[in-house]
Design a protein around this motif. Structure first.
Motif, PDB file in Angstrom:
ATOM      1  N   ILE A   1      47.597  41.719  23.986  1.00 48.73           N
ATOM      2  CA  ILE A   1      46.207  41.965  24.383  1.00 48.73           C
ATOM      3  C   ILE A   1      45.642  43.034  23.467  1.00 48.73           C
ATOM      4  N   GLU A   2      44.386  42.826  23.043  1.00 49.99           N
ATOM      5  CA  GLU A   2      43.739  43.829  22.199  1.00 49.99           C
ATOM      6  C   GLU A   2      42.634  44.521  22.993  1.00 49.99           C
ATOM      7  N   THR A   3      42.605  45.840  22.943  1.00 44.20           N
ATOM      8  CA  THR A   3      41.499  46.576  23.550  1.00 44.20           C
ATOM      9  C   THR A   3      40.404  46.753  22.504  1.00 44.20           C
TER      10      THR A   3
ATOM     11  N   PHE B   1      39.531  44.397  27.523  1.00 40.33           N
ATOM     12  CA  PHE B   1      40.763  43.747  27.094  1.00 40.33           C
ATOM     13  C   PHE B   1      40.346  42.387  26.522  1.00 40.33           C
ATOM     14  N   ASP B   2      40.576  42.171  25.239  1.00 39.73           N
ATOM     15  CA  ASP B   2      40.243  40.901  24.570  1.00 39.73           C
ATOM     16  C   ASP B   2      38.764  40.540  24.633  1.00 39.73           C
TER      17      ASP B   2
ATOM     18  N   ALA C   1      42.032  48.148  18.929  1.00 41.16           N
ATOM     19  CA  ALA C   1      41.320  47.781  17.698  1.00 41.16           C
ATOM     20  C   ALA C   1      41.036  49.020  16.846  1.00 41.16           C
ATOM     21  N   PRO C   2      41.090  48.867  15.516  1.00 46.39           N
ATOM     22  CA  PRO C   2      40.834  50.011  14.628  1.00 46.39           C
ATOM     23  C   PRO C   2      39.427  50.576  14.801  1.00 46.39           C
ATOM     24  N   THR C   3      38.508  49.741  15.313  1.00 47.06           N
ATOM     25  CA  THR C   3      37.111  50.168  15.487  1.00 47.06           C
ATOM     26  C   THR C   3      36.897  50.956  16.779  1.00 47.06           C
TER      27      THR C   3
ATOM     28  N   ALA D   1      33.812  50.598  32.662  1.00 45.51           N
ATOM     29  CA  ALA D   1      33.335  50.021  31.402  1.00 45.51           C
ATOM     30  C   ALA D   1      33.898  48.613  31.179  1.00 45.51           C
ATOM     31  N   GLY D   2      34.728  48.129  32.130  1.00 45.09           N
ATOM     32  CA  GLY D   2      35.174  46.733  32.052  1.00 45.09           C
ATOM     33  C   GLY D   2      36.667  46.529  31.860  1.00 45.09           C
ATOM     34  N   MET D   3      37.465  47.604  31.957  1.00 47.23           N
ATOM     35  CA  MET D   3      38.880  47.467  31.607  1.00 47.23           C
ATOM     36  C   MET D   3      39.752  47.163  32.822  1.00 47.23           C
ATOM     37  N   TYR D   4      39.673  45.917  33.277  1.00 52.37           N
ATOM     38  CA  TYR D   4      40.525  45.437  34.363  1.00 52.37           C
ATOM     39  C   TYR D   4      40.730  43.934  34.226  1.00 52.37           C
ATOM     40  N   GLY D   5      41.799  43.459  34.857  1.00 52.36           N
ATOM     41  CA  GLY D   5      42.118  42.036  34.843  1.00 52.36           C
ATOM     42  C   GLY D   5      43.197  41.804  35.886  1.00 52.36           C
TER      43      GLY D   5
END
Ligand SMILES: [Cu+2]
Length: 430
Positions: free
Chosen positions: A151-153, A171-172, A195-197, A254-258
């Protein structure tokens, strides 16, 4: 912040225009600063309790939204050190964040309010609305095996509503993050790449994991880095995962759940349709429905007063961007969870009754014939409904004020209407 605390605000601007920060009631103000001047620091002691407005005293800037308030509470023993977080839009504090890296910490009980000018909605915003039909295939009767997930953040500009954008942490690049599916006894290798960004560290705490703070203690990943954990799910059920990087509620909001579904040996009973839906709140500086690029309001987050409530990340995710569909005679199963970070859902589908509810996401027993099921933040439920009649069914939180703040989904059912199940008019009308 408390009486006696020293307030130090390091503040800088990225733009050419000059700004300052002024607390008229406390008779303190910073020097003027701009992108060219570099950051400036304002330091003073909070000498009394109260709410103290602050703003930029450059003409017109307060009116453009560069204002907020500092909340100072009466002194208490063991006061934690506080870093003021001044977030005035294009003006950013020189120190990036008040949070601490490393393990999860609770939201401080005292805070400084943030303020932001109205920024226009961003034209390059992407849809982060998680597809409710993006459910991995059922496990079935297979033996335990090794699964690998990556998974990429990512921090992305996403569409929050028509004409409104928001900086999501994901996440993704989707909200909720991807649904994971394994069985009891599997070995799951999970790599979290940031992510590098990204500007922030991120992490993942899966409620299905025993040990390591659910992975949250060992997956704090800096931008451009990645970390891997391996775990064996031992409890069947539906489990929430979320970012566990301080301030945790900020990352979740901010949206970081699954969610991760752990099937029992032999798998779950087969159904016709499976959907993946999660509820969350978003705390923004401007009111619900404002056509701007919304920014996070830390004071509203601390006070648990969201402007938006959303299914799958954005207003309209489950009415416009995606829909849930089924036909009469089919059984629909919804994997439902609450990312929150703070609000309990009274999950209900208007026009339907749940035939079966796996309360809490636990597979150890079921309830039948349930109208509304309570799902706490960081919790889940599995609901099933055999569709008996065509038409529109609405997914809601029965705390229905929230429907007016974005929290509506749609299940459209096709097929033949049986007037014995429902019809308009008197008995004879059928
Ligand atoms: Cu995060």
């Amino acid at each position: 912040m408390q009486v006696g605390d020293t307030v130090e605000i390091a503040i800088a601007s990225k733009e050419g225009a000059e700004h300052d920060i002024t607390f008229p009631d406390l008779k303190v103000e910073s020097k003027r600063f701009s992108g060219a001047s570099g950051p400036t620091t304002l330091r003073f002691v909070a000498t009394r309790a109260g709410e103290f407005p602050y703003f930029c005293s450059v003409a017109g800037h307060k009116e453009a939204g560069m204002e907020g308030k500092l909340i100072v509470t009466a002194a208490a023993a063991q006061a934690p050190a506080q870093a003021a977080r001044g977030d005035m839009g294009g003006v950013e504090p020189a120190s990036a964040h008040g949070g601490m890296d490393g393990h999860a910490m609770p939201m401080p009980a005292v805070y400084t309010a943030s303020a932001a000018p109205a920024l226009p909605a961003k034209a390059d915003a992407i849809s982060i609305a998680g597809d409710p039909s993006a459910v991995p295939s059922p496990i079935g009767a297979r033996a335990p095996q090794t699964l690998k997930y990556r998974i990429e953040t990512d921090e992305v500009t996403g569409k929050l509503d028509n004409g409104t954008t928001f900086t999501y942490w994901t996440f993704d690049k989707q909200v909720p993050g991807p649904m994971l599916r394994a069985r009891v006894g599997d070995t799951v290798e999970l790599t979290l790449a940031n992510a590098p960004t990204s500007k922030m560290n991120h992490s993942i705490d899966l409620h299905a994991v025993m040990g390591g703070m659910g992975g949250g203690g060992d997956t704090q990943v800096a931008p451009g880095q990645q970390k891997t954990i391996t775990f064996k799910p031992m409890h069947p059920g539906l489990y929430v995962y979320h970012c566990a990087t301080p301030l945790v509620p900020e990352h979740i909001a901010a949206g970081m759940y699954g969610m991760i579904l752990i099937e029992p040996e032999g798998g779950l009973p087969k159904v016709d349709k499976e959907y993946y839906v999660m509820q969350g709140e978003i705390y923004t500086t401007k009111p619900f429905g404002t056509h701007v690029h919304q920014q996070v309001d830390m004071a509203k987050l601390s006070a648990e007063q969201p402007e938006y409530y959303v299914f799958n990340g954005a207003v309209g995710s489950l009415t416009k961007t995606h829909k849930l569909v089924a036909d009469v005679g089919q059984t629909v199963r919804v994997y439902f969870g609450v990312g929150g970070p703070n609000k309990i859902s009274s999950f209900h589908i208007i026009g339907g009754v749940f035939d079966t509810v796996y309360e809490g996401g636990s597979l150890s027993g079921v309830k039948h014939d349930v109208q509304t099921t309570i799902v706490p933040p960081g919790g889940a439920a599995i609901v099933e409904m055999k569709m008996q009649y065509p038409g529109k069914y609405m997914l809601v939180d029965h705390a229905l004020t929230r429907a007016g703040k974005g929290l509506v989904g749609l299940l459209e059912v096709g097929g033949k209407a049986d007037p014995a199940v429902y019809h308009v008019g008197s008995v004879q009308a059928q």
